[in-house]
Scaffold this motif. Structure first.
Motif, PDB file in Angstrom:
ATOM      1  N   VAL A  87       0.969  -1.595   0.445  1.00  0.00           N
ATOM      2  CA  VAL A  87       0.145   0.090  -0.050  1.00  0.00           C
ATOM      3  C   VAL A  87       0.565   1.393   0.468  1.00  0.00           C
ATOM      4  O   VAL A  87       0.379   2.116  -0.523  1.00  0.00           O
ATOM      5  N   TYR A 132      -5.148   4.083   0.873  1.00  0.00           N
ATOM      6  CA  TYR A 132      -4.950   3.319  -0.001  1.00  0.00           C
ATOM      7  C   TYR A 132      -5.267   3.532  -1.395  1.00  0.00           C
ATOM      8  O   TYR A 132      -6.767   4.523  -0.534  1.00  0.00           O
ATOM      9  N   ILE A 144      -9.741  -1.753   0.203  1.00  0.00           N
ATOM     10  CA  ILE A 144      -8.434  -2.546   1.873  1.00  0.00           C
ATOM     11  C   ILE A 144      -9.477  -2.762   2.719  1.00  0.00           C
ATOM     12  O   ILE A 144      -8.669  -3.655   3.501  1.00  0.00           O
TER      13      ILE A 144
END
Length: 429
Positions: A87, A132, A144
């Protein structure tokens, strides 16, 4: 059957990936260290960013394995590390360091309190939900969030969501860009305290997060942003650490703020030992209290006029504390109105000790704190004692533990309003 076989294959691939990661981590010699001290070298922590994420995770895993040998928990931490790297792979801190080093150092700051795998996993991933990004029209935050729930469970997700920044505000089109940011910051703090009233581990993660941000705040180029973060840390998070009984965190956060505000002093407050620099006094006290541990500790209070040392006497039990107090009264002259009994009347954060000032050599004053071993543990670890005792199985813990947070929440409302110019907030449990 096909679906279950698919998930088995995916899990097997993850385990292989983790095995390779573990082998890579264990190639080099460990460099174990502990942050469990009020005398942390802040310059060293700043330099840790340049060591890289593999080095930091290696140390984190080493320290975790010292108190938790569970392979499933270790696997969870490695999966969290892999996801955090994915990420944050393109992100940089203002200092130029890879962003993923930040959550790893935050986890290292917390590791001395021996938190469980859920807590450390959430700490490693605490910025993942808000950072994210996905291409196209797919909602990245929702994606996410579902991924975290699936891979790490609802408990970890709730901890991460609790510290994640509020995404948007109602009627945002009616505000300027600056006003929207201020409103989001306000709502985020409100959200942290609301969620923490149900699970105060959320606030604990935020405390360690803010501690690292203040230690490394010199990397933030905007002086106004630095000032705001420091003021917010002093008025909200220092008070929260104190109320939760996290004395070391409180002192470290104070000293980090002091260092940031007064960098010319080198990041610390000079402590004057006074009479305690004389070893004869310490030896005399050791002879008086033969069966107790005697040590000299630093009494660091950012708002006090003098920063002095005090003698800490550790006994076996509560009754022994009063016995030691009686022995000291026979040997030294107790200064008038200097005795405080926090054993019979503990502080709101459950701090327990006997405090007394004695006059020696006709003029010099020494401060003495008397505690039992159990009291010392509570005074240092604060709410982490409750967490360890319940093994995180009941995040809400006892009503008395929640009362600590509720009281603190009520007290910091004025400070939140002062910094962020907000209307009155309602903290719900």
């Amino acid at each position: 059957m096909v679906l279950s076989g698919y998930f088995y294959m995916i899990q097997n691939m993850k385990n292989m990936k983790n095995l390779k990661l573990l082998q890579k981590i264990r190639k080099n010699k460990y460099y174990p260290f502990s942050f469990f001290s009020t005398h942390i070298n802040f310059d060293t922590i700043e330099k840790l960013e340049s060591e890289g994420e593999e080095f930091l995770f290696k140390n984190l895993l080493f320290l975790f394995e010292k108190y938790n040998k569970n392979s499933a928990d270790k696997n969870m931490l490695m999966n969290a590390f892999i996801l955090a790297k994915q990420v944050h792979k393109t992100q940089k801190r203002e200092s130029g360091a890879a962003f993923v080093t930040h959550p790893l150092i935050v986890a290292l700051l917390a590791i001395s309190y021996k938190p469980c795998a859920n807590f450390l996993t959430a700490t490693i991933l605490h910025d993942v939900i808000e950072d994210y990004k996905m291409e196209g029209s797919i909602d990245g935050r929702a994606y996410i969030s579902d991924k975290i729930k699936t891979e790490f469970g609802e408990v970890v997700y709730n901890l991460i969501e609790g510290v994640s920044k509020v995404q948007s505000i109602k009627n945002g089109k009616n505000f300027s860009k600056q006003s929207i940011k201020k409103e989001i910051d306000k709502k985020t703090i409100e959200k942290i305290f609301q969620h923490s009233s149900c699970d105060f581990r959320i606030l604990l993660i935020k405390l360690f997060d803010r501690l690292h941000n203040i230690i490394t705040i010199s990397g933030k180029k905007d002086p106004e942003k630095r000032r705001k973060k420091i003021e917010e840390a002093i008025t909200i998070y220092v008070a929260s650490a104190k109320r939760l009984g996290l004395w070391n965190v409180k002192i470290l956060l104070e000293n980090a703020c002091f260092r940031a505000l007064h960098s010319e002093y080198g990041g610390g407050v000079e402590k004057k030992g006074g009479a305690l620099e004389n070893p004869k006094i310490i030896n005399t006290i050791k002879k008086i209290v033969k069966n107790s541990k005697v040590s000299v500790e630093k009494n660091s209070e950012m708002n006090s006029e003098q920063h002095t040392s005090y003698i800490l006497i550790e006994t076996d039990n509560e009754d022994s504390c009063y016995t030691v107090f009686s022995q000291l009264n026979k040997a030294f002259y107790l200064k008038k109105d200097s005795f405080s009994d926090y054993i019979s009347r503990p502080k709101l954060n459950k701090y327990k000790a006997l405090h007394a000032n004695y006059i020696i050599n006709n003029s010099e004053i020494i401060e003495i704190h008397i505690v039992s071993s159990e009291m010392k543990k509570r005074n240092i670890f604060g709410v982490f004692v409750d967490i360890q005792n319940s093994d995180f199985s009941l995040p809400s813990l006892s009503s008395s533990s929640l009362n600590i947070l509720h009281t603190e929440s009520e007290q910091v409302l004025h400070n939140i309003k002062k910094i962020l110019l907000t209307p009155q907030l309602t903290i719900q449990s």
